[in-house]
Design an enzyme around this catalytic site. Structure first.
Site, PDB file in Angstrom:
ATOM      1  N   THR A 187       0.851  -1.191   0.000  1.00 59.67           N
ATOM      2  CA  THR A 187       0.000   0.000   0.000  1.00 59.67           C
ATOM      3  C   THR A 187       0.883   1.236   0.000  1.00 59.67           C
ATOM      4  O   THR A 187       2.004   1.205   0.518  1.00 59.67           O
ATOM      5  CB  THR A 187      -0.889   0.073   1.265  1.00 59.67           C
ATOM      6  OG1 THR A 187      -0.043  -0.037   2.409  1.00 59.67           O
ATOM      7  CG2 THR A 187      -1.922  -1.026   1.309  1.00 59.67           C
ATOM      8  N   SER A 221       1.213   4.488   1.892  1.00 58.61           N
ATOM      9  CA  SER A 221       0.710   4.915   3.198  1.00 58.61           C
ATOM     10  C   SER A 221      -0.128   6.183   3.064  1.00 58.61           C
ATOM     11  O   SER A 221      -0.043   6.893   2.064  1.00 58.61           O
ATOM     12  CB  SER A 221       1.873   5.202   4.142  1.00 58.61           C
ATOM     13  OG  SER A 221       2.671   4.058   4.304  1.00 58.61           O
ATOM     14  N   HIS A 226       2.929   9.827   5.980  1.00 51.56           N
ATOM     15  CA  HIS A 226       4.123  10.321   5.294  1.00 51.56           C
ATOM     16  C   HIS A 226       4.584  11.634   5.946  1.00 51.56           C
ATOM     17  O   HIS A 226       5.779  11.851   6.158  1.00 51.56           O
ATOM     18  CB  HIS A 226       3.825  10.551   3.802  1.00 51.56           C
ATOM     19  CG  HIS A 226       3.710   9.272   3.017  1.00 51.56           C
ATOM     20  ND1 HIS A 226       2.825   9.103   1.987  1.00 51.56           N
ATOM     21  CD2 HIS A 226       4.383   8.103   3.123  1.00 51.56           C
ATOM     22  CE1 HIS A 226       2.960   7.871   1.490  1.00 51.56           C
ATOM     23  NE2 HIS A 226       3.894   7.249   2.163  1.00 51.56           N
TER      24      HIS A 226
HETATM   25  N1  SAH Z   1       6.542   3.905   1.790  1.00 53.44           N
HETATM   26  C1  SAH Z   1       5.830   3.058   0.855  1.00 53.44           C
HETATM   27  C2  SAH Z   1       5.264   1.880   1.620  1.00 53.44           C
HETATM   28  C3  SAH Z   1       4.885   0.740   0.762  1.00 53.44           C
HETATM   29  S1  SAH Z   1       4.161  -0.624   1.666  1.00 53.44           S
HETATM   30  C4  SAH Z   1       4.722   3.874   0.229  1.00 53.44           C
HETATM   31  O1  SAH Z   1       4.121   4.685   0.932  1.00 53.44           O
HETATM   32  O2  SAH Z   1       4.435   3.690  -0.965  1.00 53.44           O
HETATM   33  C5  SAH Z   1       5.603  -1.417   2.296  1.00 53.44           C
HETATM   34  C6  SAH Z   1       6.577  -1.891   1.262  1.00 53.44           C
HETATM   35  O3  SAH Z   1       7.608  -2.617   1.913  1.00 53.44           O
HETATM   36  C7  SAH Z   1       5.991  -2.817   0.197  1.00 53.44           C
HETATM   37  O4  SAH Z   1       6.230  -2.256  -1.056  1.00 53.44           O
HETATM   38  C8  SAH Z   1       6.747  -4.127   0.399  1.00 53.44           C
HETATM   39  O5  SAH Z   1       6.989  -4.813  -0.818  1.00 53.44           O
HETATM   40  C9  SAH Z   1       8.046  -3.632   1.027  1.00 53.44           C
HETATM   41  N2  SAH Z   1       8.777  -4.637   1.813  1.00 53.44           N
HETATM   42  C10 SAH Z   1       8.291  -5.552   2.684  1.00 53.44           C
HETATM   43  N3  SAH Z   1       9.298  -6.289   3.200  1.00 53.44           N
HETATM   44  C11 SAH Z   1      10.456  -5.831   2.654  1.00 53.44           C
HETATM   45  C12 SAH Z   1      11.837  -6.209   2.790  1.00 53.44           C
HETATM   46  N4  SAH Z   1      12.229  -7.205   3.589  1.00 53.44           N
HETATM   47  N5  SAH Z   1      12.755  -5.506   2.066  1.00 53.44           N
HETATM   48  C13 SAH Z   1      12.373  -4.496   1.237  1.00 53.44           C
HETATM   49  N6  SAH Z   1      11.090  -4.115   1.053  1.00 53.44           N
HETATM   50  C14 SAH Z   1      10.131  -4.769   1.762  1.00 53.44           C
END
Ligand code: SAH
Length: 222
Positions: free
Chosen positions: A58, A60, A65
């Site tokens: 998602t 956020s 943010h």
């Molecule tokens: N800050 C982003 C958050 C996306 S949701 C935004 O607001 O768009 C969280 C993200 O963390 C996802 O895209 C997921 O794929 C990533 N994620 C989960 N575990 C991870 C890991 N071990 N290493 C890198 N990315 C990871």
């Protein structure tokens, strides 16, 4: 509280976040005005709520943010180095890069390759984003963010955008002294933001902040 801040345009959304006290710092407001969420959120970009971006990820909510930027702000000076773990849509990665201009460097680490490509594609929709990517002020890498990204360490600020089950030591090791790490951590059925500060003398402190709901920081899906 969160929903009240939605607006019909990026500018109205950011103005409403400021009016409702969710953005208090002029630099954060300026940076968020400079990045159009419509380039990152596939639908309802100006609603103050999280939105799905596919791959169980998602983007956020805008107020989250804003909160992350405000809490890291003292460490987001021009020229600073920043790591954004779980960069997803790329929205926050871009806002962080705006905050450390000129001369700053932000690395977005994402473990799902199509999301790495999405972050790049989204950022390249604006002239500012293309400028940052072409100058090396912002880049996305495909890796497990629990290990940080040692290549560009140490970092003035590290943001984690997914809920961790542990205080991953590589992230703390890759913080500058002084430096700050903002991360959601799962404890049983709850998640809280933790602010981890490394002081100038290298000592590390940990403060539990607000309760939150993030997708998990996990192994990459196969
Ligand atoms: N800050 C982003 C958050 C996306 S949701 C935004 O607001 O768009 C969280 C993200 O963390 C996802 O895209 C997921 O794929 C990533 N994620 C989960 N575990 C991870 C890991 N071990 N290493 C890198 N990315 C990871």
């Amino acid at each position: 509280m969160a929903w009240r801040s939605s607006g019909a345009t990026n500018e109205l959304l950011i103005d409403n976040l400021a009016r409702n006290g969710l953005i208090t710092q002029a630099r954060v407001k300026q940076a968020m005005l400079g990045v159009d969420r419509a380039h990152y959120a596939p639908f309802a970009p100006y609603q103050d709520s999280p939105q799905t971006i596919g791959h169980a990820a998602t983007i956020s909510a805008p107020h989250m943010h804003a909160s992350a930027c405000e809490s890291l702000l003292a460490y987001l000076r021009p020229g600073a180095r920043v790591l954004d773990v779980g960069s997803g849509s790329g929205y926050l990665t871009h806002v962080l890069a705006e905050l450390v201009k000129p001369g700053g460097r932000v690395v977005g680490v994402e473990h799902i390759e199509p999301l790495v490509e999405m972050g790049i594609r989204n950022t390249r929709k604006s002239a500012e984003g293309r400028g940052l990517m072409d100058s090396g002020g912002l880049r996305y890498v495909n890796a497990d963010g629990r290990l940080g990204w040692p290549e560009d360490a140490p970092y003035d600020a590290i943001h984690v955008g997914a809920a961790a089950v542990a205080f991953h030591q590589p992230l703390i090791d890759q913080l500058k002294a002084p430096g700050r790490l903002f991360m959601p951590v799962e404890e049983g059925n709850t998640q809280h933001i933790f602010i981890i500060d490394k002081k100038e003398d290298g000592t590390v402190t940990r403060k539990r902040d607000m309760g939150v709901r993030y997708v998990p920081l996990t192994d990459a899906p196969r």
